[in-house]
Design an enzyme around this catalytic site. Structure first.
Site, mmCIF file in Angstrom:
data_model
loop_
_atom_site.group_PDB
_atom_site.id
_atom_site.type_symbol
_atom_site.label_atom_id
_atom_site.label_comp_id
_atom_site.label_asym_id
_atom_site.label_seq_id
_atom_site.Cartn_x
_atom_site.Cartn_y
_atom_site.Cartn_z
ATOM 1 N N HIS A 1 0.799 -1.268 0.049
ATOM 2 C CA HIS A 1 -0.065 -0.021 -0.119
ATOM 3 C C HIS A 1 0.937 1.249 0.043
ATOM 4 C CE1 HIS A 1 1.205 -0.109 4.353
ATOM 5 N NE2 HIS A 1 0.487 1.404 4.229
HETATM 6 C C1 UD1 Z 1 -2.472 5.600 5.786
HETATM 7 C C2 UD1 Z 1 -1.321 6.002 6.620
HETATM 8 C C3 UD1 Z 1 -0.046 4.988 6.623
HETATM 9 C C4 UD1 Z 1 -0.799 3.680 7.038
HETATM 10 C C5 UD1 Z 1 -2.014 3.442 6.041
HETATM 11 C C6 UD1 Z 1 -2.657 2.071 6.638
HETATM 12 C C7 UD1 Z 1 -0.457 8.649 6.624
HETATM 13 C C8 UD1 Z 1 0.237 9.527 5.884
HETATM 14 N N1 UD1 Z 1 -0.517 7.206 5.993
HETATM 15 O O1 UD1 Z 1 -2.058 5.451 4.408
HETATM 16 O O2 UD1 Z 1 1.149 5.246 7.301
HETATM 17 O O3 UD1 Z 1 0.224 2.492 6.850
HETATM 18 O O4 UD1 Z 1 -3.070 4.188 6.331
HETATM 19 O O5 UD1 Z 1 -3.472 1.708 5.777
HETATM 20 O O6 UD1 Z 1 -1.390 8.898 7.302
HETATM 21 N N2 UD1 Z 1 -9.568 5.094 1.477
HETATM 22 C C9 UD1 Z 1 -10.668 4.313 1.385
HETATM 23 N N3 UD1 Z 1 -11.155 3.977 2.432
HETATM 24 C C10 UD1 Z 1 -10.893 4.443 3.883
HETATM 25 C C11 UD1 Z 1 -9.472 5.102 3.605
HETATM 26 C C12 UD1 Z 1 -8.965 5.284 2.618
HETATM 27 O O7 UD1 Z 1 -11.052 3.927 0.323
HETATM 28 O O8 UD1 Z 1 -11.471 4.000 4.776
HETATM 29 C C13 UD1 Z 1 -8.797 5.275 0.193
HETATM 30 C C14 UD1 Z 1 -8.933 6.509 -0.337
HETATM 31 O O9 UD1 Z 1 -8.813 6.146 -1.869
HETATM 32 C C15 UD1 Z 1 -7.727 7.213 0.024
HETATM 33 C C16 UD1 Z 1 -6.546 6.067 -0.078
HETATM 34 O O10 UD1 Z 1 -7.150 4.855 0.366
HETATM 35 O O11 UD1 Z 1 -7.187 8.334 -0.785
HETATM 36 C C17 UD1 Z 1 -5.460 6.226 0.901
HETATM 37 O O12 UD1 Z 1 -5.790 6.731 2.098
HETATM 38 P P1 UD1 Z 1 -5.012 7.681 2.995
HETATM 39 O O13 UD1 Z 1 -5.786 7.821 4.391
HETATM 40 O O14 UD1 Z 1 -4.611 8.898 2.286
HETATM 41 O O15 UD1 Z 1 -3.649 6.932 3.256
HETATM 42 P P2 UD1 Z 1 -3.255 5.542 3.316
HETATM 43 O O16 UD1 Z 1 -2.529 4.974 2.029
HETATM 44 O O17 UD1 Z 1 -4.267 4.578 3.795
#
Ligand code: UD1
Length: 409
Positions: free
Chosen positions: A247
């Protein structure tokens, strides 16, 4: 203990005791803790449970920033790990880093002003951790950081920035191992702020180990398949299997990096070893955007799964021949479970998990030749559990004891 006001001369011991009780009640510590994203959940759960068990009176307020919002990334974890419903959900959601941090600070500031906690406790290294740490200190609150001192020394990693900022601001820094403490000392953190308490995630692992062990492996895979038409293809898994999680932006945001990884896993590995791949929403989106979705979904031996619940993932890890991951937490869990772990990163903030320090993990980055070589030499060679000192399931109790002692200062 605060000084006892007034003239107590002549009072008998019972009166004094009552007076002290009253004072203790008055000095109940109000603790606000924060979760934002999935990896925070397994760190906050034992802390909340330990607060409830503590002798000292604590009032606890749980704030969820809403960075993760899907049931599979948040709600299911709260439920499984016995975390109470958050008192407040800031509903921040997805966005750029600046958006997530900025919106969280604005919303969290209001909650801090309304509730005036004595301590704000943040965990890990996600955007919620950093945003709430900055807000805490700007509001003159005492700040504690659980999982302090980890350093990848890679400033392109958003989590590294979050870790450095949070640790620079924290009043109490709870470290998982001695290497983390050494990092903080080199940065000039005063000794009295550093408390080596062990790894709180292992509290959660130990608490859930037996219930995870009882789960049926093929049933987990079938229940979480993204393509239900593949159910009949799921093998019994007793002949071995690999697990993959991916991820990090550095692995999944760029097609030139993601595609060769996919080709290795789908074309080289999976035909000979079933691959259980739990898909993070970020990775799923990029596979779709890059037009890779169909070729991965149809690959023989590859089973794409929803993000799994805590115990389901632990069960997969327990018997895997090999783990491929870019997650920090899984490196640590593999260490304690003895699962050979190929870490798809060029650095780690958790060096204690590496084979050269007695752990189970090797760093390969996204170099396909290195991944292939690591797999050939490690696959199927489960190790005895490797447990750094204080990774014993009692970390949360040590943290709460520190807060009881330092709480009045
Ligand atoms: C975040 C953390 C990372 C952790 C990871 C675990 C930061 C900088 N990064 O990264 O350290 O390892 O979480 O998962 O805080 N999305 C969904 N549903 C959700 C949440 C996110 O669909 O409930 C999708 C969205 O498209 C979003 C993408 O996942 O844009 C990324 O989510 P984001 O919270 O930006 O960061 P993670 O990659 O999950």
């Amino acid at each position: 203990m605060p000084s006892i006001p007034g003239n107590l001369a002549g009072e008998d011991i019972c009166d004094l005791q009552r007076t002290e009780d009253t004072l203790v009640a008055q000095s109940t510590l109000r603790i606000m803790s924060v979760v934002g994203a999935r990896p925070n959940m397994m760190k906050i759960a034992p802390f909340i449970h330990a607060l409830k068990r503590a002798d000292a009176p604590f009032e606890h307020i749980l704030v969820h920033t809403g960075q993760h919002y899907d049931a599979s990334m948040s709600g299911n974890f709260l439920e499984t790990l016995g975390i109470p419903a958050p008192d407040t959900n800031l509903g921040i959601g997805s966005g750029s880093h600046a958006e997530q941090v900025g919106k969280t600070m604005m919303a969290f500031e209001k909650v801090v002003r309304a509730r005036e906690p004595d301590w704000i406790v943040v965990v890990g290294d996600v955007n919620a951790t950093c945003a709430c740490a900055i807000t805490a200190k700007k509001e003159h609150r005492r700040l504690a950081h659980i999982e302090a001192g980890l350093r990848s020394f890679d400033m392109e990693m958003p989590e590294e920035i979050n870790r450095i900022v949070t640790d620079r601001l924290a009043d109490l820094l709870f470290t998982p191992d001695t290497m983390a403490g050494d990092n903080l000392r080199k940065e000039g953190v005063p000794e009295e702020r550093i408390k080596c308490v062990g790894n709180i995630m292992i509290d959660t692992l130990e608490k859930n180990r037996a219930r995870a062990q009882a789960l049926n492996l093929p049933a987990i895979v079938k229940a979480n398949l993204l393509d239900k038409n593949r159910e009949a293809d799921v093998p019994r898994l007793s002949q071995g299997y690999a697990v993959l999680t991916l991820h990090r932006p550095s692995n999944v945001d760029d097609r030139a990096v993601l595609e060769p990884l996919i080709r290795y896993f789908c074309d080289d590995l999976a035909p000979g070893l079933p691959l259980l791949w739990t898909l993070h929403p970020r990775t799923k989106k990029h596979l779709e955007d890059f037009g890779l979705w169909k070729s991965v979904g149809d690959a023989p031996g590859v089973f794409l799964l929803e993000p799994l619940g805590y115990r389901e993932m632990l069960r997969l890890n327990m018997d895997a021949d090999i783990m491929f991951t870019d997650s920090g937490g899984l490196q640590e869990e593999c260490c304690v479970l003895g699962t050979p772990c190929v870490t798809l990163r060029y650095n780690t903030e958790r060096p204690v998990t590496l084979t050269e320090h007695g752990g189970v993990s090797v760093l390969t980055g996204n170099d396909i030749d290195a991944i292939r070589a690591a797999c050939q030499s490690m696959r199927g060679k489960r190790k005895p559990s490797s447990r750094p000192p204080l990774w014993d399931g009692d970390t949360a109790a040590r943290i709460v004891a520190c807060l009881e002692n330092d709480g009045g200062t």
